[in-house]
Write a protein that holds these residues in place. Structure first.
Motif, mmCIF file in Angstrom:
data_model
loop_
_atom_site.group_PDB
_atom_site.id
_atom_site.type_symbol
_atom_site.label_atom_id
_atom_site.label_comp_id
_atom_site.label_asym_id
_atom_site.label_seq_id
_atom_site.Cartn_x
_atom_site.Cartn_y
_atom_site.Cartn_z
ATOM 1 N N HIS A 288 24.855 -3.497 53.639
ATOM 2 C CA HIS A 288 23.885 -4.124 52.733
ATOM 3 C C HIS A 288 24.548 -5.198 51.871
ATOM 4 O O HIS A 288 23.945 -6.241 51.598
ATOM 5 N N ASP A 333 20.498 -12.517 45.785
ATOM 6 C CA ASP A 333 20.659 -11.815 44.496
ATOM 7 C C ASP A 333 21.660 -10.660 44.597
ATOM 8 O O ASP A 333 21.634 -9.746 43.777
ATOM 9 N N GLU A 334 22.552 -10.701 45.583
ATOM 10 C CA GLU A 334 23.481 -9.586 45.782
ATOM 11 C C GLU A 334 24.260 -9.212 44.519
ATOM 12 O O GLU A 334 24.453 -8.020 44.251
ATOM 13 N N ARG A 337 22.454 -6.556 42.664
ATOM 14 C CA ARG A 337 22.062 -5.337 43.379
ATOM 15 C C ARG A 337 23.091 -4.226 43.167
ATOM 16 O O ARG A 337 24.254 -4.498 42.863
ATOM 17 N N SER A 338 22.655 -2.977 43.364
ATOM 18 C CA SER A 338 23.588 -1.851 43.237
ATOM 19 C C SER A 338 23.192 -0.743 44.190
ATOM 20 O O SER A 338 22.018 -0.627 44.585
ATOM 21 N N ARG A 339 24.172 0.060 44.585
ATOM 22 C CA ARG A 339 23.942 1.242 45.435
ATOM 23 C C ARG A 339 24.775 2.389 44.894
ATOM 24 O O ARG A 339 25.909 2.184 44.438
ATOM 25 N N ARG A 358 19.245 -0.207 44.437
ATOM 26 C CA ARG A 358 18.430 -1.068 43.574
ATOM 27 C C ARG A 358 18.587 -2.496 44.085
ATOM 28 O O ARG A 358 19.636 -3.127 43.911
ATOM 29 N N HIS A 359 17.525 -2.981 44.723
ATOM 30 C CA HIS A 359 17.520 -4.306 45.337
ATOM 31 C C HIS A 359 16.429 -5.142 44.690
ATOM 32 O O HIS A 359 15.259 -5.082 45.085
ATOM 33 N N GLY A 360 16.794 -5.903 43.674
ATOM 34 C CA GLY A 360 15.809 -6.724 42.992
ATOM 35 C C GLY A 360 14.739 -5.873 42.332
ATOM 36 O O GLY A 360 15.039 -4.938 41.581
ATOM 37 N N THR A 363 13.429 -0.362 44.342
ATOM 38 C CA THR A 363 14.424 0.712 44.377
ATOM 39 C C THR A 363 14.129 1.573 45.595
ATOM 40 O O THR A 363 12.979 1.944 45.834
#
Length: 388
Positions: A288, A333-334, A337-339, A358-360, A363
């Motif tokens: 991702h 927007d990477e 983003r968070s995982r 959390r992608h933009g 979630t």
């Protein structure tokens, strides 16, 4: 009002950690105590007989401190003919609610179901909390014994007493697992164990940490277990079966690497899951982050499916269909983003995991099934839910 009749001779059936401690406490308080144990163990703190019927025949009160409901049934069935009609049966064992109700029905008004809150140190100090279900006459007759062990909270019936004990032990199991998570995170941050324990003693887990510090600092050098992993795991199995409700603590303790005879605190020192289990999840995260589908091919088995609801319809992609969604470059927007890997549970050669992405504005909750094949962990399947 006359003082309650004080039993003269007590039989303690079951001389494990708790039974032995209770027998010793009562003997020190002046009772004539005769002990018996199924294992034949002779702890040396009280007089012991090899014949349970002999112990029961002499007793005004019979105290049970046995491992489970099956042991209670077996022992009581064996001594039933030796019980005098006026003998009080005081059962402190932790059993299922249905088992407690059946024992109360069988043994009638002289039966007291009285599971206890607290372990060996509380017995020695006489500070147990006792959940007692009994008729008033039986309770009055047993009151001097109960008072020597701790304080009594009377409850309506045997099944309720048994259920409340299981709920109380569930909170113990939850605390042990919460402590385990804190210690694992501290290890990941490279913090010193002594420093971590000092700080944890200041918080909500402080009482547990203070009592169990020797086991948490160096389990191999600590003393004898006060409450074992096996006993607590048994109680969580009873609770899960009685409530017919999922119980995470039951699985968490059942798969603790600590042996069943270890103190419950040792379960909190279990190391985090092996990095090999995390590697396919980390490869998935890299996919991702970079947009490079090669990372997904590394993370998943070739036969994997990725499934969920997309635009109102259920989709089930084969791995290559899923890989085709990625163009080999990060999302614009990477950086925002968070995982996060939330939970990983390993069961031999299979594992489950949950991740939050959390992608933009979206979630995602991803749920994974993993398997170990050819000495390597891979993702078998993934299902997801999109929170818009």
């Amino acid at each position: 009002m006359t003082a309650p009749h004080r039993p003269h001779t007590l039989a303690v059936l079951g001389l494990g950690r708790m039974g032995d401690a209770m027998a010793a406490r009562l003997a020190a308080q002046g009772w004539n105590v005769v002990g018996w144990t199924r294992s034949g163990r002779t702890p040396g703190t009280v007089e012991v007989t090899g014949d349970a019927n002999e112990a029961v025949a002499k007793a005004d009160l019979v105290l049970l401190a046995l491992f489970d409901g099956a042991a209670c049934r077996q022992v009581l069935d064996g001594v039933r003919d030796a019980l005098r009609t006026d003998t009080v049966v005081l059962n402190t064992s932790t059993v299922a609610p249905a088992e407690a109700a059946e024992l109360a029905r069988q043994f009638g008004p002289s039966y007291i179901h009285a599971p206890v809150l607290g372990s060996v140190p509380a017995v020695a100090a006489g500070t147990l909390r006792i959940l007692a279900a009994a008729g008033q006459d039986a309770l009055d007759r047993a009151r001097p014994v109960l008072a020597a062990l701790g304080t009594v909270r009377r409850v309506d019936d045997a099944a309720t007493a048994a259920a409340l004990k299981l709920i109380a032990n569930n909170s113990v199991a939850g605390s042990v697992l919460a402590l385990r998570d804190s210690l694992r995170q501290a290890d990941a941050l490279g913090l010193r164990r002594a420093q971590v324990l000092d700080v944890l003693e200041l918080g909500q887990l402080g009482g547990l940490v203070a009592r169990k510090r020797p086991f948490l600092s160096d389990p191999s050098a600590a003393g004898a277990a006060e409450f074992t992993v096996g006993a607590l795991a048994k109680d969580m199995d009873l609770l899960a079966a009685a409530s017919d409700t999922p119980l995470r603590s039951a699985a968490g303790l059942a798969h603790a690497p600590a042996g069943p005879d270890a103190d419950i605190a040792v379960a909190a020192t279990a190391p985090a899951v092996d990095d090999a289990v995390l590697e396919p999840l980390r490869a998935y995260i890299r996919g991702h982050a970079t947009g490079d589908p090669a990372h997904f091919r590394d993370a998943f088995l070739p036969t994997a499916h990725i499934e969920g609801i997309r635009e109102g319809a259920f989709v089930s992609w084969r791995l290559e269909e899923y890989c085709a969604l990625f163009q080999g470059r990060p999302a614009p927007d990477e950086p925002a983003r968070s995982r996060r890997i939330d939970v990983v549970d390993v069961h031999g050669t299979v594992a489950t995991a949950t991740m939050t992405l959390r992608h933009g504005a979206d979630t995602f909750t991803d749920v994974f099934l993993l398997a170990r094949a050819d000495n390597r962990w891979r993702i078998v399947n993934k299902a997801y839910h999109r929170h818009s």
